[in-house]
Design a protein around this motif. Structure first.
Motif, mmCIF file in Angstrom:
data_model
loop_
_atom_site.group_PDB
_atom_site.id
_atom_site.type_symbol
_atom_site.label_atom_id
_atom_site.label_comp_id
_atom_site.label_asym_id
_atom_site.label_seq_id
_atom_site.Cartn_x
_atom_site.Cartn_y
_atom_site.Cartn_z
ATOM 1 N N LEU A 200 -6.280 7.162 -7.850
ATOM 2 C CA LEU A 200 -7.170 6.914 -6.711
ATOM 3 C C LEU A 200 -8.127 8.081 -6.498
ATOM 4 N N ASP A 201 -7.645 9.303 -6.684
ATOM 5 C CA ASP A 201 -8.519 10.479 -6.565
ATOM 6 C C ASP A 201 -9.640 10.413 -7.600
ATOM 7 N N ILE B 168 -6.480 1.865 2.927
ATOM 8 C CA ILE B 168 -6.101 3.192 3.410
ATOM 9 C C ILE B 168 -6.630 3.390 4.833
ATOM 10 N N LEU C 26 -5.892 -1.643 -3.476
ATOM 11 C CA LEU C 26 -6.509 -0.317 -3.508
ATOM 12 C C LEU C 26 -7.503 -0.157 -4.655
ATOM 13 N N VAL D 85 0.842 -1.200 0.000
ATOM 14 C CA VAL D 85 0.000 0.000 0.000
ATOM 15 C C VAL D 85 0.875 1.247 0.000
ATOM 16 N N PHE D 86 1.879 1.280 0.880
ATOM 17 C CA PHE D 86 2.767 2.442 0.923
ATOM 18 C C PHE D 86 3.490 2.633 -0.409
ATOM 19 N N HIS E 262 2.843 9.860 -7.475
ATOM 20 C CA HIS E 262 1.785 10.865 -7.623
ATOM 21 C C HIS E 262 0.747 10.486 -8.664
ATOM 22 N N ARG F 108 -0.300 7.408 -9.328
ATOM 23 C CA ARG F 108 -1.199 6.422 -8.712
ATOM 24 C C ARG F 108 -2.146 7.101 -7.728
ATOM 25 N N ARG F 109 -1.648 8.093 -6.996
ATOM 26 C CA ARG F 109 -2.540 8.842 -6.097
ATOM 27 C C ARG F 109 -3.603 9.582 -6.909
ATOM 28 N N LEU G 22 -1.622 -0.768 -8.035
ATOM 29 C CA LEU G 22 -2.749 -0.443 -7.162
ATOM 30 C C LEU G 22 -3.607 -1.670 -6.870
ATOM 31 N N LEU H 178 1.100 4.121 -2.907
ATOM 32 C CA LEU H 178 0.791 5.527 -2.625
ATOM 33 C C LEU H 178 1.975 6.451 -2.851
ATOM 34 N N SER H 179 3.157 5.881 -3.081
ATOM 35 C CA SER H 179 4.358 6.710 -3.214
ATOM 36 C C SER H 179 4.447 7.451 -4.544
#
Length: 108
Positions: A23-24, A79, A60, A10-11, A17, A19-20, A55, A14-15
């Motif tokens: 998720l957004d 999360i 996730l 997971v970490f 940007h 992939r974040r 992911l 999320l590392s």
């Protein structure tokens, strides 16, 4: 797989940007892989698929296939587990400290 190994995934997921950002986008609504590829016009489809794979391995993103269409859904549970273990435990102490500071300042 151990809980620690799963949290490491997971970490790692999320590392990055991008992939974040994926998720957004999925937080707002499920999206097809094609729609995600269109959003990331600067990346080729293979790169977007690699990010989705990371992911998915982290748990996730959940995938549902309808014929040739692949729907991607956000799974917020990993999360929340990170939050419960790493954030809420430390936030409780910080909130208590802020409350004491407020009382001390108002009492002075």
């Amino acid at each position: 797989m151990s809980a620690e190994e799963q949290q490491d995934r997971v970490f790692k997921a999320l590392s990055d940007h991008r992939r974040r950002e994926i998720l957004d986008l999925l937080r707002d609504e499920p999206r097809t892989t094609g729609a995600l590829c269109e959003h990331f016009a600067g990346l080729d489809r293979c790169t977007v698929m690699q990010h989705l794979g990371v992911l998915e391995k982290a748990g996730l993103v959940l995938v549902r296939r309808e014929g040739r269409t692949r729907w991607n859904y956000l799974n917020p549970l990993p999360i929340k587990e990170i939050h419960d273990r790493w954030i809420s435990r430390y936030a409780t102490g910080a909130v208590a400290l802020l409350a004491r500071m407020k009382r001390d300042m108002e009492g002075a």
